[in-house]
Scaffold this motif. Structure first.
Motif, PDB file in Angstrom:
ATOM      1  N   LYS A 144       0.382  -1.056   0.324  1.00 54.00           N
ATOM      2  CA  LYS A 144       0.082  -0.176   0.297  1.00 54.00           C
ATOM      3  C   LYS A 144       1.292   0.973  -0.101  1.00 54.00           C
ATOM      4  CE  LYS A 144      -4.046  -1.941   0.560  1.00 54.00           C
ATOM      5  NZ  LYS A 144      -5.048  -2.165  -0.543  1.00 54.00           N
ATOM      6  N   CYS A 145       1.725   1.378   0.793  1.00 48.42           N
ATOM      7  CA  CYS A 145       2.906   2.704   1.470  1.00 48.42           C
ATOM      8  C   CYS A 145       3.860   1.847   0.888  1.00 48.42           C
ATOM      9  CB  CYS A 145       2.648   3.573   2.278  1.00 48.42           C
ATOM     10  SG  CYS A 145       3.341   1.620   3.740  1.00 48.42           S
ATOM     11  N   GLY A 146       4.576   1.216   0.468  1.00 42.83           N
ATOM     12  CA  GLY A 146       6.236   1.496  -0.242  1.00 42.83           C
ATOM     13  C   GLY A 146       6.923   0.836   0.991  1.00 42.83           C
ATOM     14  N   HIS A 147       7.104   1.612   2.460  1.00 46.00           N
ATOM     15  CA  HIS A 147       7.423   0.862   3.552  1.00 46.00           C
ATOM     16  C   HIS A 147       8.301   0.105   3.389  1.00 46.00           C
ATOM     17  CE1 HIS A 147       5.710   4.591   4.652  1.00 46.00           C
ATOM     18  NE2 HIS A 147       7.263   4.995   4.319  1.00 46.00           N
ATOM     19  N   VAL A 148       9.700  -0.291   3.714  1.00 48.10           N
ATOM     20  CA  VAL A 148      10.582  -1.554   2.925  1.00 48.10           C
ATOM     21  C   VAL A 148      11.065  -1.950   4.902  1.00 48.10           C
ATOM     22  CG1 VAL A 148      12.576  -2.718   3.193  1.00 48.10           C
ATOM     23  CG2 VAL A 148      11.107  -1.423   0.971  1.00 48.10           C
ATOM     24  N   MET A 149      10.722  -3.341   5.311  1.00 48.75           N
ATOM     25  CA  MET A 149      10.973  -2.949   6.787  1.00 48.75           C
ATOM     26  C   MET A 149      11.594  -4.608   7.045  1.00 48.75           C
ATOM     27  SD  MET A 149       7.552  -2.797   8.664  1.00 48.75           S
ATOM     28  CE  MET A 149       7.368  -1.985   6.894  1.00 48.75           C
ATOM     29  N   SER A 150      12.236  -4.931   8.113  1.00 44.58           N
ATOM     30  CA  SER A 150      12.945  -6.087   8.287  1.00 44.58           C
ATOM     31  C   SER A 150      11.585  -7.445   8.682  1.00 44.58           C
ATOM     32  CB  SER A 150      13.520  -6.956   9.272  1.00 44.58           C
ATOM     33  OG  SER A 150      13.411  -6.653  10.887  1.00 44.58           O
ATOM     34  N   GLU A 151      11.587  -8.930   8.164  1.00 42.23           N
ATOM     35  CA  GLU A 151      10.307  -9.394   8.490  1.00 42.23           C
ATOM     36  C   GLU A 151      10.587  -9.796  10.018  1.00 42.23           C
ATOM     37  OE1 GLU A 151      10.697 -13.973   7.932  1.00 42.23           O
ATOM     38  OE2 GLU A 151       9.515 -13.300   6.496  1.00 42.23           O
ATOM     39  N   ALA A 157       6.651  -6.845  16.115  1.00 39.62           N
ATOM     40  CA  ALA A 157       5.543  -6.309  16.928  1.00 39.62           C
ATOM     41  C   ALA A 157       4.662  -6.400  16.156  1.00 39.62           C
ATOM     42  CB  ALA A 157       5.932  -4.803  16.761  1.00 39.62           C
ATOM     43  N   PRO A 158       3.404  -7.543  15.467  1.00 43.67           N
ATOM     44  CA  PRO A 158       2.810  -7.861  15.055  1.00 43.67           C
ATOM     45  C   PRO A 158       1.269  -6.453  14.799  1.00 43.67           C
ATOM     46  CG  PRO A 158       2.830  -9.754  16.803  1.00 43.67           C
ATOM     47  CD  PRO A 158       3.286  -8.330  16.850  1.00 43.67           C
ATOM     48  N   ALA A 159       0.846  -6.161  13.682  1.00 38.44           N
ATOM     49  CA  ALA A 159      -0.289  -4.875  13.405  1.00 38.44           C
ATOM     50  C   ALA A 159      -0.385  -4.869  12.844  1.00 38.44           C
ATOM     51  CB  ALA A 159       0.300  -3.704  14.142  1.00 38.44           C
ATOM     52  N   ALA A 160      -2.320  -4.714  12.677  1.00 37.06           N
ATOM     53  CA  ALA A 160      -2.971  -4.914  11.024  1.00 37.06           C
ATOM     54  C   ALA A 160      -2.869  -3.125  10.704  1.00 37.06           C
ATOM     55  CB  ALA A 160      -4.363  -4.495  11.458  1.00 37.06           C
ATOM     56  N   ARG A 161      -1.504  -2.461  11.491  1.00 29.29           N
ATOM     57  CA  ARG A 161      -0.818  -0.900  10.303  1.00 29.29           C
ATOM     58  C   ARG A 161       0.197  -1.209  10.311  1.00 29.29           C
ATOM     59  NH1 ARG A 161      -5.837   1.092   8.517  1.00 29.29           N
ATOM     60  NH2 ARG A 161      -4.599   3.196   9.143  1.00 29.29           N
ATOM     61  N   CYS A 162       0.328  -0.288   9.278  1.00 32.07           N
ATOM     62  CA  CYS A 162       2.234  -0.367   8.627  1.00 32.07           C
ATOM     63  C   CYS A 162       3.017   0.080  10.094  1.00 32.07           C
ATOM     64  CB  CYS A 162       1.986   0.605   7.721  1.00 32.07           C
ATOM     65  SG  CYS A 162       4.418   0.163   7.442  1.00 32.07           S
ATOM     66  N   LEU A 163       4.396  -0.328  10.423  1.00 30.17           N
ATOM     67  CA  LEU A 163       4.990   0.445  11.537  1.00 30.17           C
ATOM     68  C   LEU A 163       5.684   1.383  10.943  1.00 30.17           C
ATOM     69  CD1 LEU A 163       6.075  -3.076  12.580  1.00 30.17           C
ATOM     70  CD2 LEU A 163       4.677  -2.188  13.439  1.00 30.17           C
ATOM     71  N   ILE A 164       5.543   2.320  10.094  1.00 31.01           N
ATOM     72  CA  ILE A 164       6.330   3.073   9.882  1.00 31.01           C
ATOM     73  C   ILE A 164       5.642   3.996   9.884  1.00 31.01           C
ATOM     74  CG2 ILE A 164       8.036   4.660   8.681  1.00 31.01           C
ATOM     75  CD1 ILE A 164       8.243   1.757   9.557  1.00 31.01           C
ATOM     76  N   CYS A 165       4.257   4.496   8.804  1.00 35.60           N
ATOM     77  CA  CYS A 165       3.569   5.389   8.531  1.00 35.60           C
ATOM     78  C   CYS A 165       1.807   4.614   9.579  1.00 35.60           C
ATOM     79  CB  CYS A 165       3.173   5.914   7.272  1.00 35.60           C
ATOM     80  SG  CYS A 165       2.694   4.227   6.263  1.00 35.60           S
ATOM     81  N   ASP A 166       1.727   4.190   9.922  1.00 37.15           N
ATOM     82  CA  ASP A 166       0.494   3.878  10.699  1.00 37.15           C
ATOM     83  C   ASP A 166      -0.608   3.328   9.263  1.00 37.15           C
ATOM     84  OD1 ASP A 166      -1.210   2.463  12.808  1.00 37.15           O
ATOM     85  OD2 ASP A 166      -2.059   4.659  12.930  1.00 37.15           O
ATOM     86  N   GLY A 167      -0.049   2.977   8.122  1.00 40.66           N
ATOM     87  CA  GLY A 167      -1.563   3.140   7.142  1.00 40.66           C
ATOM     88  C   GLY A 167      -1.957   1.456   7.075  1.00 40.66           C
ATOM     89  N   PRO A 168      -2.980   1.215   6.072  1.00 44.93           N
ATOM     90  CA  PRO A 168      -3.152  -0.536   6.316  1.00 44.93           C
ATOM     91  C   PRO A 168      -1.838  -1.360   5.687  1.00 44.93           C
ATOM     92  CG  PRO A 168      -3.359   1.029   4.163  1.00 44.93           C
ATOM     93  CD  PRO A 168      -3.398   1.676   5.705  1.00 44.93           C
ATOM     94  N   ALA A 169      -1.773  -2.007   6.560  1.00 47.43           N
ATOM     95  CA  ALA A 169      -0.452  -3.392   5.980  1.00 47.43           C
ATOM     96  C   ALA A 169      -1.401  -4.365   6.083  1.00 47.43           C
ATOM     97  CB  ALA A 169      -0.007  -3.576   7.058  1.00 47.43           C
ATOM     98  N   ASP A 170      -2.293  -4.868   4.661  1.00 50.58           N
ATOM     99  CA  ASP A 170      -2.596  -6.322   4.572  1.00 50.58           C
ATOM    100  C   ASP A 170      -2.218  -6.851   3.365  1.00 50.58           C
ATOM    101  OD1 ASP A 170      -3.676  -3.848   2.884  1.00 50.58           O
ATOM    102  OD2 ASP A 170      -5.582  -5.016   2.164  1.00 50.58           O
TER     103      ASP A 170
END
Length: 299
Positions: A144-151, A157-170
């Motif tokens: 959705k947003c293009g942010h890259v992070m480690s697996e 920190a499992p979450a339904a939102r992006c860890l960087i921008c708090d956007g959708p991370a489905d």
């Protein structure tokens, strides 16, 4: 006298070289694993050029230079079959996402034959700063947003939102997956595209249906009749009645001007059809002067 020379080959020579006696199996060539990782994580999958920002990734987790995608699409007609097969799932820039990478502080590019940062990666995980994107750790990106992070950061920190921008991370796609995982990603990609195509067709069908309903509910205008033929007849009748009223008005004005003794000859001539018969009355359908015709045209 001739002196004999010791040339050997008289049966007393012994071979001590093992490669001559026993035919050894050839070992397969070995490839430095560091070079394999560098090819995956530092070079474009399409052109094998070094990755440079802006960097994009497809739904299969492959890394490309954005410039390479554009050049490929512009020169698609002259591409070899191998490249066309490699990029068959990328229809355009809408099928890739530009990656938002966190650069490693103090990183320097290679200088000539010497590497200023040998073994270090240019980018790192923005959540876990000690994890670098060099192939030793798995990385994912948010479609959705293009942010890259480690697996590892996503698992910790499992979450339904992006860890960087708090956007959708489905939709989280792993970068540079193995063959088995890439096959799974391809199946998911095809499912998403079919669902998007079906949703688009349904939305278009509902839009056409709503437009037809709105047109049926439109209130008819007062001049509208039940059919087009009736409306046309009413229009003709209205035009005919307007023409008769205009002729009657012009006739009244003409009679006043002609009978007025104070009116000049020039003014009276405007309401006559000829000089020979200045008192000729205007009848329906015969308007002799320019002024009468002009006045009639405005009604």
């Amino acid at each position: 006298q001739h002196q004999p020379t010791n040339m050997g080959g008289d049966g007393g020579t012994q071979c001590v070289r093992r490669d001559v006696i026993v035919k050894l199996a050839k070992r397969p060539p070995t490839i430095d694993p560091r070079l394999t990782l560098d090819v995956k994580w530092k070079y474009c999958k399409l052109t094998n050029n070094k990755l440079r920002e802006p960097i994009v990734a497809c739904e299969l987790g492959r890394l490309y230079n954005r410039e390479s995608i554009l050049e490929f699409k512009l020169s698609k007609d002259i591409q070899v079959e191998e490249r066309l097969k490699l990029m068959s799932h990328v229809r355009g820039l809408k099928d890739v996402r530009e990656l938002k990478l966190d650069k490693t502080p103090g990183w320097k590019d290679e200088i000539g034959e010497d590497f200023a940062d040998r073994g270090r990666a240019q980018w790192r995980c923005p959540v876990l700063n000690d994890v670098e994107m060099n192939g030793h750790s798995k990385f994912v990106f948010n479609w959705k947003c293009g942010h890259v992070m480690s697996e590892r950061a996503v698992k910790e920190a499992p979450a339904a939102r992006c860890l960087i921008c708090d956007g959708p991370a489905d939709i989280m796609i792993p970068l540079n997956p193995d063959m088995a995982l890439e096959a799974e990603l391809r199946v998911k990609m095809q499912e998403r595209r079919r669902a998007a195509k079906l949703a688009k067709a349904t939305s278009k069908k509902e839009g056409d249906k709503s437009n037809k309903t709105a047109s049926k509910k439109r209130k008819p205008l007062p001049s509208d009749g039940p059919t087009g033929k009736v409306r046309k007849t009413q229009t003709i009748n209205a035009t005919a009645s307007g023409s008769a009223a205009a002729l009657s008005c012009i006739k009244e004005i003409k009679d006043k001007v002609v009978d007025d003794p104070n009116a000049s000859k020039v003014l009276k001539s405007l309401f006559t059809s000829s000089k020979k018969n200045p008192n000729k009355n205007l009848s329906n359908g015969s308007i002799g002067s320019y002024t009468a015709r002009t006045t009639y045209s405005f009604f």
